[in-house]
Motif scaffolding. Structure first.
Motif, short mmCIF file in Angstrom:
data_model
loop_
_atom_site.label_atom_id
_atom_site.label_comp_id
_atom_site.label_asym_id
_atom_site.label_seq_id
_atom_site.Cartn_x
_atom_site.Cartn_y
_atom_site.Cartn_z
N ILE A 80 1.19 0.56 5.89
CA ILE A 80 2.04 -0.60 5.69
C ILE A 80 3.53 -0.25 5.66
O ILE A 80 4.37 -1.16 5.65
N ALA A 81 3.86 1.04 5.66
CA ALA A 81 5.27 1.44 5.54
C ALA A 81 5.60 2.58 6.49
O ALA A 81 6.37 3.48 6.14
N THR A 82 5.07 2.53 7.71
CA THR A 82 5.34 3.59 8.69
C THR A 82 6.83 3.78 8.96
O THR A 82 7.31 4.92 9.05
N PRO A 83 7.63 2.70 9.12
CA PRO A 83 9.07 2.90 9.37
C PRO A 83 9.78 3.70 8.28
O PRO A 83 10.76 4.40 8.56
N ILE A 84 9.30 3.58 7.04
CA ILE A 84 9.95 4.33 5.95
C ILE A 84 9.74 5.83 6.14
O ILE A 84 10.67 6.63 5.89
N PHE A 85 8.57 6.23 6.58
CA PHE A 85 8.33 7.65 6.84
C PHE A 85 9.19 8.14 8.01
O PHE A 85 9.72 9.25 7.98
N TRP A 86 9.33 7.29 9.04
CA TRP A 86 10.24 7.62 10.14
C TRP A 86 11.67 7.75 9.61
O TRP A 86 12.44 8.61 10.07
N ALA A 87 12.03 6.89 8.67
CA ALA A 87 13.39 6.91 8.13
C ALA A 87 13.71 8.25 7.47
O ALA A 87 14.81 8.80 7.65
N PHE A 88 12.76 8.81 6.73
CA PHE A 88 12.99 10.10 6.08
C PHE A 88 13.18 11.22 7.11
O PHE A 88 14.02 12.11 6.94
N ILE A 89 12.38 11.17 8.19
CA ILE A 89 12.51 12.19 9.25
C ILE A 89 13.86 12.07 9.94
O ILE A 89 14.57 13.07 10.16
N ILE A 90 14.25 10.84 10.31
CA ILE A 90 15.52 10.62 10.99
C ILE A 90 16.69 10.95 10.07
O ILE A 90 17.70 11.54 10.50
#
Length: 368
Positions: A35-45
């Protein structure tokens, strides 16, 4: 049996509680990831854009401007890389899918021709031997043709379905990526505020747990990922240069496939090269088969020499243990399990090395 349970019930209970805790944590993480995939991408970016933003901020630029420049530069680089690589990969995959049926037909013709040559070469033998030899040759030709045809058709279906799958999931990926860039931008602006609140309001127990994770797990994961990226890049460059020297069509796409297989444990580039080499020997392209064998041998040898030096003991966990845990995690929790499994397995090893597991798991008396 009763005596066994009396002796080991405390140990079994402690291990069961640890396994249950890990299972519930993995289940929770997989739910949050879904439900929060973009948040994990945010940490990587964020980890990619923050060093430059911090550097520019220290040189006198306002944090907003520094973060904006860093984010825009990151987006431009990503767009350039993905556009160029995507164009080459798409065009070469399309070409590869187009010519695979022709390779299938050529392979069938070569197997039939070699079968006829074999039959002609045994004409001088006694009639019963000739008949038996022809029967064996026909069976071998049928099986070889069937195997080769099925293999190439499977490869064709894999490439076709893979391309279609990439096209289907591209929109979802782009939505998550764009949302991740936006979230990373705001996180970079607010990172000092988050750090201040974390220092002031996080309980001591959680701070100690985070420090333990950072020192014993996160550093090992980052070191391992860097080493694997270096090894995969070396494999990609070696295969690409070798195929370009040999004049092989679709060299870029084949090199990407080789790098992809190189990521997979227990498979490696041999998964791609061995069937390709066998095809050339059967089809009569002996020199190309020999050169591809040399390329495969050099790539495997270089990786075997460099891997211990580059990877070292960054993880400290055997490949069998890691792969087994990843397979189980994938089956139970999906992609989120694969992402979290290396972290958990290294955490468990760190807890064992630091003596925590020996404190938490009561050993039976008079056994050690």
């Amino acid at each position: 049996m009763i005596s066994f349970y009396k002796r080991y019930y405390k140990t079994i209970l402690d291990i069961g509680l640890i396994v249950l805790t890990v299972f519930l944590f993995m289940k929770l993480f997989s739910f949050i990831y879904a439900i929060a995939t973009p948040i994990f991408w945010a940490f990587i970016i964020f980890a990619m854009i923050e060093p430059l933003a911090r550097f520019l901020h220290r040189r006198g630029l306002k944090k907003m401007l520094a973060t904006t420049i860093s984010t825009l530069l990151f987006v431009l680089i990503i767009l350039a890389v993905f556009t160029g690589a995507g164009f080459l990969f798409t065009s070469q995959i399309d070409n590869l899918v187009t010519v695979l049926p022709k390779y299938t037909q050529m392979l069938q013709e070569q197997i039939t021709k070699r079968t006829i040559d074999l039959q002609n070469s045994i004409e001088a033998l006694p009639p019963d031997v000739i008949e038996k030899s022809r029967e064996i040759a026909n069976q071998m030709a049928t099986k070889a043709t069937s195997f080769a045809t099925n293999f190439l058709k499977s490869l064709l279906n894999f490439l076709t379905s893979g391309v279609m799958g990439l096209v289907t999931s591209f929109s979802t990926f782009m939505l998550n990526f764009v949302a991740g860039v936006i979230l990373a931008f705001f996180l970079s602006l607010e990172i000092d505020w988050w750090k201040k609140n974390a220092r002031e309001k996080t309980p001591k127990t959680f701070r100690k747990a985070f420090d333990f994770l950072r020192e014993n797990v996160i550093k090992g994961i980052v070191s391992y990922l860097k080493s694997q990226l270096i090894l995969i890049s070396i494999t990609f460059v070696m295969v690409l240069v070798s195929l370009m020297i040999l004049g092989v069509n679709n060299a870029f796409t084949i090199s990407l496939l080789a790098a992809f297989f190189d990521v997979l444990p227990l498979l490696g580039v041999s998964t791609l090269f061995v069937p390709w080499i066998v095809y050339h020997f059967i089809a009569g392209s002996t020199m190309m088969g020999i050169w591809l064998t040399v390329v495969l041998a050099v790539v495997v040898l270089v990786r075997q020499v460099l891997e211990p030096k580059i990877t070292g003991e960054s993880l400290g966990v055997s490949a069998f243990t890691m792969l087994s845990f990843m397979i189980i995690s994938l089956s139970l929790f999906g992609v989120a399990g694969v992402i979290l499994s290396p972290i958990l397995i290294i955490l468990i090893k760190a807890l064992y090395d630091q003596g925590y597991l020996r404190k938490w798991i009561r050993s039976p008396e008079d056994e050690y």
